[in-house]
Design a protein around this motif. Structure first.
Motif, PDB file in Angstrom:
ATOM      1  N   ASP A  11       0.870  -1.182   0.000  1.00 55.30           N
ATOM      2  CA  ASP A  11       0.000   0.000   0.000  1.00 55.30           C
ATOM      3  C   ASP A  11       0.901   1.224   0.000  1.00 55.30           C
ATOM      4  O   ASP A  11       1.325   1.703   1.043  1.00 55.30           O
ATOM      5  CB  ASP A  11      -0.914  -0.024   1.230  1.00 55.30           C
ATOM      6  N   LEU A  12       1.189   1.728  -1.162  1.00 53.58           N
ATOM      7  CA  LEU A  12       2.196   2.785  -1.296  1.00 53.58           C
ATOM      8  C   LEU A  12       1.702   4.159  -0.884  1.00 53.58           C
ATOM      9  O   LEU A  12       2.511   5.022  -0.527  1.00 53.58           O
ATOM     10  CB  LEU A  12       2.709   2.832  -2.738  1.00 53.58           C
ATOM     11  N   ASN A  13       0.394   4.395  -0.953  1.00 51.31           N
ATOM     12  CA  ASN A  13      -0.123   5.724  -0.601  1.00 51.31           C
ATOM     13  C   ASN A  13      -1.054   5.692   0.613  1.00 51.31           C
ATOM     14  O   ASN A  13      -1.787   6.645   0.860  1.00 51.31           O
ATOM     15  CB  ASN A  13      -0.840   6.363  -1.793  1.00 51.31           C
TER      16      ASN A  13
ATOM     17  N   ILE B  67       4.769  -1.047 -11.005  1.00 51.26           N
ATOM     18  CA  ILE B  67       3.821  -0.839  -9.909  1.00 51.26           C
ATOM     19  C   ILE B  67       2.442  -0.759 -10.549  1.00 51.26           C
ATOM     20  O   ILE B  67       2.207   0.070 -11.443  1.00 51.26           O
ATOM     21  CB  ILE B  67       4.127   0.445  -9.127  1.00 51.26           C
ATOM     22  N   LEU B  68       1.539  -1.616 -10.108  1.00 54.46           N
ATOM     23  CA  LEU B  68       0.232  -1.733 -10.736  1.00 54.46           C
ATOM     24  C   LEU B  68      -0.888  -1.539  -9.728  1.00 54.46           C
ATOM     25  O   LEU B  68      -0.749  -1.889  -8.561  1.00 54.46           O
ATOM     26  CB  LEU B  68       0.067  -3.120 -11.378  1.00 54.46           C
TER      27      LEU B  68
ATOM     28  N   ASP C 186      -3.804   4.353   1.365  1.00 56.10           N
ATOM     29  CA  ASP C 186      -5.243   4.570   1.173  1.00 56.10           C
ATOM     30  C   ASP C 186      -6.065   3.331   1.518  1.00 56.10           C
ATOM     31  O   ASP C 186      -7.277   3.297   1.308  1.00 56.10           O
ATOM     32  CB  ASP C 186      -5.540   5.001  -0.264  1.00 56.10           C
ATOM     33  N   GLY C 187      -5.388   2.297   2.045  1.00 57.00           N
ATOM     34  CA  GLY C 187      -6.086   1.079   2.417  1.00 57.00           C
ATOM     35  C   GLY C 187      -6.249   0.090   1.278  1.00 57.00           C
ATOM     36  O   GLY C 187      -6.816  -0.987   1.462  1.00 57.00           O
ATOM     37  N   VAL C 188      -5.746   0.439   0.097  1.00 51.20           N
ATOM     38  CA  VAL C 188      -5.833  -0.437  -1.074  1.00 51.20           C
ATOM     39  C   VAL C 188      -4.422  -0.773  -1.539  1.00 51.20           C
ATOM     40  O   VAL C 188      -3.613   0.143  -1.792  1.00 51.20           O
ATOM     41  CB  VAL C 188      -6.622   0.229  -2.221  1.00 51.20           C
ATOM     42  N   ASN C 189      -4.130  -2.051  -1.669  1.00 52.26           N
ATOM     43  CA  ASN C 189      -2.780  -2.467  -2.066  1.00 52.26           C
ATOM     44  C   ASN C 189      -2.523  -2.239  -3.547  1.00 52.26           C
ATOM     45  O   ASN C 189      -3.398  -2.472  -4.394  1.00 52.26           O
ATOM     46  CB  ASN C 189      -2.563  -3.943  -1.756  1.00 52.26           C
ATOM     47  N   GLU C 190      -1.303  -1.790  -3.838  1.00 50.68           N
ATOM     48  CA  GLU C 190      -0.787  -1.856  -5.203  1.00 50.68           C
ATOM     49  C   GLU C 190      -0.004  -3.159  -5.334  1.00 50.68           C
ATOM     50  O   GLU C 190       0.266  -3.833  -4.337  1.00 50.68           O
ATOM     51  CB  GLU C 190       0.135  -0.667  -5.501  1.00 50.68           C
ATOM     52  N   ILE C 191       0.349  -3.512  -6.565  1.00 48.21           N
ATOM     53  CA  ILE C 191       1.184  -4.687  -6.816  1.00 48.21           C
ATOM     54  C   ILE C 191       2.539  -4.211  -7.318  1.00 48.21           C
ATOM     55  O   ILE C 191       2.616  -3.407  -8.257  1.00 48.21           O
ATOM     56  CB  ILE C 191       0.547  -5.617  -7.870  1.00 48.21           C
ATOM     57  N   PHE C 192       3.596  -4.680  -6.680  1.00 47.72           N
ATOM     58  CA  PHE C 192       4.949  -4.431  -7.167  1.00 47.72           C
ATOM     59  C   PHE C 192       5.411  -5.712  -7.839  1.00 47.72           C
ATOM     60  O   PHE C 192       5.645  -6.725  -7.177  1.00 47.72           O
ATOM     61  CB  PHE C 192       5.886  -4.058  -6.018  1.00 47.72           C
ATOM     62  N   ALA C 193       5.503  -5.697  -9.172  1.00 39.03           N
ATOM     63  CA  ALA C 193       5.827  -6.895  -9.953  1.00 39.03           C
ATOM     64  C   ALA C 193       7.212  -6.752 -10.566  1.00 39.03           C
ATOM     65  O   ALA C 193       7.560  -5.701 -11.117  1.00 39.03           O
ATOM     66  CB  ALA C 193       4.788  -7.119 -11.052  1.00 39.03           C
TER      67      ALA C 193
END
Length: 206
Positions: free
Chosen positions: A96-98, A124-125, A100-107
């Motif tokens: 969760d980079l920002n 980053i997706l 906001d409670g929603v995960n991003e994906i680091f691929a």
């Protein structure tokens, strides 16, 4: 003569009485002083301990669950020919980079077709169902990657080792710029890192 002896005897007794009281008072003062010092030292120690900031880097290995939809997206994004697909690997972590409670994906992708001289590509997706969107695309990085507790413009700083670009080797600190993402003039390469807290992702020996 008797009066004189009685007077001397009275003076001696008075002096002994005063000396005895003085000794008792001195002992009380010493004991109180020791206890007071111990209490003061203990309070200072506890206060310092409470104020001390403990910085910890947590290690996190890549997810082990296969993600076919992500694999398909990466194949299409990097236009990987079929003959290279079987030898191309991908690794990913949720972050969760920002905040906001929603995960991003680091691929992170490893393969002969996608590699460059200074690393392997990463994305980053954001995801919504089976749909992916690109937040940031790195042409080549080194793992592991540290997601720092430090924020820039509301996004966590991203840090990884950098070498092979012809400049000085060091640590790349990527700071988020709302107008350009993580790869702008806000990013920099440093020789050494300051103490920090955060999470080290892709910690496998890739």
């Amino acid at each position: 003569m008797r009066k004189r002896c009685c007077g001397i005897f009275s003076i001696v007794m008075l002096l002994m009485l005063v000396a005895g009281c003085g000794g008792a008072a001195g002992e009380d003062k010493l004991e109180t002083g020791v206890q007071g010092t111990e209490q003061e030292l203990e309070e200072v120690f506890l206060s310092a301990d409470e104020d001390e900031e403990v910085l910890v880097i947590m290690e996190e290995y890549a997810e082990e669950t296969p993600y076919p939809e992500l694999a398909e997206f990466l194949i299409n994004y990097y236009q990987i020919p079929e003959e290279y697909q079987s030898e191309t690997r991908y690794y990913y972590n949720y972050v969760d980079l920002n905040d906001d409670g929603v995960n991003e994906i680091f691929a992170f992708v490893i393969g002969e077709y996608t590699e460059v001289s200074y690393g392997d590509p990463a994305l980053i997706l954001w995801e919504e169902g089976e749909t992916f969107g690109v937040v940031e695309s790195f042409e080549g990085i080194q793992t592991p990657v540290t997601i720092s507790d430090q924020l820039t413009n509301g996004w966590h700083d991203i840090i990884y080792r950098e070498y092979g670009l012809g400049a000085e080797d060091g640590y790349r600190i990527c700071r988020f710029n709302p107008e350009g993402g993580y790869q702008t003039e806000l990013s920099e390469v440093v020789d050494e890192l300051e103490p920090m807290g955060g999470t080290q992702i892709l910690s496998n020996n890739l």
